[in-house]
Scaffold this active site. Structure first.
Site, PDB file in Angstrom:
ATOM      1  N   TYR A   1      61.984  45.102  -1.377  1.00 53.27           N
ATOM      2  CA  TYR A   1      62.247  46.030  -0.372  1.00 53.27           C
ATOM      3  C   TYR A   1      63.653  45.525   0.520  1.00 53.27           C
ATOM      4  O   TYR A   1      64.237  46.444   0.908  1.00 53.27           O
ATOM      5  CB  TYR A   1      61.059  45.947   0.421  1.00 53.27           C
ATOM      6  CG  TYR A   1      61.018  46.778   1.568  1.00 53.27           C
ATOM      7  CD1 TYR A   1      60.380  48.182   1.755  1.00 53.27           C
ATOM      8  CD2 TYR A   1      61.622  46.475   3.044  1.00 53.27           C
ATOM      9  CE1 TYR A   1      60.188  49.096   2.702  1.00 53.27           C
ATOM     10  CE2 TYR A   1      61.551  47.185   3.975  1.00 53.27           C
ATOM     11  CZ  TYR A   1      60.850  48.586   3.786  1.00 53.27           C
ATOM     12  OH  TYR A   1      60.713  49.632   4.912  1.00 53.27           O
TER      13      TYR A   1
ATOM     14  N   MET B   1      63.705  60.820   4.749  1.00 52.46           N
ATOM     15  CA  MET B   1      62.346  60.978   4.403  1.00 52.46           C
ATOM     16  C   MET B   1      61.154  61.258   5.539  1.00 52.46           C
ATOM     17  O   MET B   1      60.348  62.025   5.430  1.00 52.46           O
ATOM     18  CB  MET B   1      61.851  59.682   3.539  1.00 52.46           C
ATOM     19  CG  MET B   1      62.397  59.634   2.168  1.00 52.46           C
ATOM     20  SD  MET B   1      61.711  58.219   1.162  1.00 52.46           S
ATOM     21  CE  MET B   1      60.235  58.930   0.634  1.00 52.46           C
TER      22      MET B   1
ATOM     23  N   GLY C   1      60.068  51.431   8.801  1.00 50.84           N
ATOM     24  CA  GLY C   1      60.883  51.110   7.674  1.00 50.84           C
ATOM     25  C   GLY C   1      61.975  50.064   7.888  1.00 50.84           C
ATOM     26  O   GLY C   1      62.978  50.395   7.635  1.00 50.84           O
TER      27      GLY C   1
ATOM     28  N   HIS D   1      49.217  50.822  -7.009  1.00 49.21           N
ATOM     29  CA  HIS D   1      48.954  49.423  -6.443  1.00 49.21           C
ATOM     30  C   HIS D   1      48.156  48.557  -7.245  1.00 49.21           C
ATOM     31  O   HIS D   1      47.693  47.330  -6.716  1.00 49.21           O
ATOM     32  CB  HIS D   1      48.472  49.766  -5.017  1.00 49.21           C
ATOM     33  CG  HIS D   1      48.958  50.643  -4.134  1.00 49.21           C
ATOM     34  ND1 HIS D   1      50.406  50.472  -4.010  1.00 49.21           N
ATOM     35  CD2 HIS D   1      48.478  51.707  -3.435  1.00 49.21           C
ATOM     36  CE1 HIS D   1      50.540  51.286  -2.976  1.00 49.21           C
ATOM     37  NE2 HIS D   1      49.789  52.091  -2.868  1.00 49.21           N
TER      38      HIS D   1
ATOM     39  N   SER E   1      66.935  59.705   0.073  1.00 51.92           N
ATOM     40  CA  SER E   1      65.708  58.820   0.265  1.00 51.92           C
ATOM     41  C   SER E   1      65.921  57.707   1.355  1.00 51.92           C
ATOM     42  O   SER E   1      65.091  56.701   1.489  1.00 51.92           O
ATOM     43  CB  SER E   1      65.507  58.117  -1.091  1.00 51.92           C
ATOM     44  OG  SER E   1      66.270  57.258  -1.403  1.00 51.92           O
TER      45      SER E   1
HETATM   46  N1  LIG Z   1      62.877  55.364   2.732  1.00 55.65           N
HETATM   47  C1  LIG Z   1      62.156  54.429   3.148  1.00 55.65           C
HETATM   48  N2  LIG Z   1      62.977  53.555   3.543  1.00 55.65           N
HETATM   49  C2  LIG Z   1      62.467  52.291   4.048  1.00 55.65           C
HETATM   50  N3  LIG Z   1      61.265  52.154   4.269  1.00 55.65           N
HETATM   51  C3  LIG Z   1      60.526  52.887   3.932  1.00 55.65           C
HETATM   52  C4  LIG Z   1      60.886  54.313   3.448  1.00 55.65           C
HETATM   53  N4  LIG Z   1      59.837  55.258   3.196  1.00 55.65           N
HETATM   54  C5  LIG Z   1      58.726  54.608   3.607  1.00 55.65           C
HETATM   55  N5  LIG Z   1      59.013  53.425   3.914  1.00 55.65           N
HETATM   56  C6  LIG Z   1      58.233  52.404   4.387  1.00 55.65           C
HETATM   57  O1  LIG Z   1      57.305  51.623   3.331  1.00 55.65           O
HETATM   58  C7  LIG Z   1      55.967  51.502   4.183  1.00 55.65           C
HETATM   59  C8  LIG Z   1      55.029  52.095   3.434  1.00 55.65           C
HETATM   60  O2  LIG Z   1      54.799  51.478   1.942  1.00 55.65           O
HETATM   61  P1  LIG Z   1      54.134  52.521   0.864  1.00 55.65           P
HETATM   62  O3  LIG Z   1      54.875  53.649   0.666  1.00 55.65           O
HETATM   63  O4  LIG Z   1      54.049  51.557  -0.244  1.00 55.65           O
HETATM   64  O5  LIG Z   1      52.659  52.854   1.712  1.00 55.65           O
HETATM   65  S1  LIG Z   1      51.375  53.119   0.786  1.00 55.65           S
HETATM   66  O6  LIG Z   1      50.526  51.791   0.525  1.00 55.65           O
HETATM   67  O7  LIG Z   1      51.688  53.742  -0.376  1.00 55.65           O
HETATM   68  O8  LIG Z   1      50.234  53.930   1.770  1.00 55.65           O
HETATM   69  C9  LIG Z   1      56.033  51.649   5.435  1.00 55.65           C
HETATM   70  O9  LIG Z   1      56.719  50.338   6.149  1.00 55.65           O
HETATM   71  P2  LIG Z   1      56.566  50.131   7.884  1.00 55.65           P
HETATM   72  O10 LIG Z   1      57.476  51.407   8.454  1.00 55.65           O
HETATM   73  O11 LIG Z   1      56.806  48.813   7.863  1.00 55.65           O
HETATM   74  O12 LIG Z   1      54.989  50.393   8.027  1.00 55.65           O
HETATM   75  C10 LIG Z   1      57.242  52.686   5.585  1.00 55.65           C
HETATM   76  O13 LIG Z   1      57.740  53.045   6.744  1.00 55.65           O
END
Ligand SMILES: Nc1ncnc2c1ncn2[C@@H]1O[C@H](COP(=O)(O)OS(=O)(=O)O)[C@@H](OP(=O)(O)O)[C@H]1O
Length: 315
Positions: free
Chosen positions: A215, A254, A273, A130, A249
């Site tokens: 995203y 996941m 997500g 990050h 994925s």
């Molecule tokens: N496979 C997949 N598809 C779509 N979205 C996903 C996926 N995996 C993780 N997420 C969503 O990504 C958000 C977390 O981001 P990070 O992985 O960068 O988090 S961290 O900063 O490393 O803690 C978090 O978003 P929110 O759900 O909006 O909170 C996760 O749910």
């Protein structure tokens, strides 16, 4: 569950349990004016960042927190495994080495000695961080390793980070969304300001070794997004293989496996997500404030254009 994976999950569970006992003022520290969580980072590791030696074939994933780095981290690992045609045994060996040497897969996490241990990781290494470009180890830019910048719209990022802050015992909680929103807009969160982060990366938009993916475009067409990523890094994979990586994925896949991959932390991380969750959180005034900030920092820039603020953030 194999031994090294179990160790990672146990480690994550221990971090959560330990931080429940910590005083809120001990949860964060500041390094070069930016906050980091004490449970996974340390000033010593930050100071040692430049001892990391990048390789030109490293696969670097960068993104502000909550932009989907766990998602893309898995995608990149699976693309590498598929393209290199490792056997099951080789895959397990790679994973074991990585789990043993790093425990947690973020460049800035862990102890300062890890950068030496990382020399033992076999190529191609998947490195996730990050960190913003000013603090990234200098060898990353010198080596010309390819960098994938993952960007999520600021409103959904803010909402995701809000829930993370309030659900993660490793981070201090906010008493309300409004209080949190002010902190987000002023960059008073771990890894600093979302806007400063992207303004800095925007300066690298003409670097030939950097690709941006959002995203939102991945959510709209994951297969196409994965194909672009595979082409950029030179992962030779078939359409069918990309499809398999995409299915593995998906958010649902996941989330379902998250207890095995992330322990208790999985429930907090894999929240919704989706795109557009911000609509349930932002007030009219906050919509305006965010739009002004976007206009001020990113509108009209190369990176700002890719983010399609008008499509994903207009109220
Ligand atoms: N496979 C997949 N598809 C779509 N979205 C996903 C996926 N995996 C993780 N997420 C969503 O990504 C958000 C977390 O981001 P990070 O992985 O960068 O988090 S961290 O900063 O490393 O803690 C978090 O978003 P929110 O759900 O909006 O909170 C996760 O749910």
């Amino acid at each position: 569950m194999d031994k090294s994976k179990k160790r990672v999950v146990e480690y994550l569970d221990k971090i959560l349990a330990d931080s429940e006992k910590a005083a809120p003022e001990d949860l964060l520290f500041s390094y070069k004016g930016i906050l980091y969580p004490t449970t996974v980072c340390s000033p010593e590791t930050c100071q040692a960042l430049d001892s990391f030696e990048a390789r030109s074939d490293d696969v670097i994933l960068v993104g502000y927190p909550k932009n989907g780095s766990n998602w893309l981290g898995q995608v990149l690992n699976d693309l590498e495994i598929t393209a290199a045609k490792y056997t099951e045994q080789e895959i397990n060996e790679r994973m074991n080495i990585s789990n043993e040497l790093l425990i947690l897969p973020r460049l800035e996490f862990g102890d300062p000695e890890k950068f030496k241990r990382m020399k033992e990781l076999p190529s191609r290494r998947i490195i996730v961080t990050h960190l913003s470009p000013q603090v990234l180890p200098k060898s990353i830019f010198k080596s010309k390793a390819k960098i994938l910048l993952l960007v999520r719209n600021p409103k959904d990022t803010a909402v995701s980070y809000f829930h993370f802050y309030n659900n993660m015992p490793t981070l201090p909680s906010f008493s309300s969304w409004d209080e949190y929103f002010t902190a987000f807009m002023h960059g008073k969160l771990c890894w600093g300001s979302y806007f400063d982060y992207l303004v800095e990366w925007n300066k690298h938009m003409d670097d030939e070794n950097i690709m941006v993916i959002t995203y939102e475009e991945l959510k709209e067409n994951q297969t196409l997004g994965l194909k672009k990523i595979a082409d950029f890094f030179g992962f030779f994979v078939s359409g069918e293989e990309i499809q398999m990586v995409a299915e593995k994925s998906s958010f649902e896949a996941m989330k379902e496996k998250s207890f095995k991959t992330h322990g208790t932390f999985g429930k907090i991380l894999f929240r919704k997500g989706t795109v557009g969750d911000w609509k349930d959180h932002f007030s009219e005034a906050q919509n305006k404030q965010m739009e002004r900030k976007f206009e001020e920092c990113l509108a009209g820039t190369k990176l700002g254009e890719k983010m399609k603020y008008g499509v994903y953030c207009k109220a």
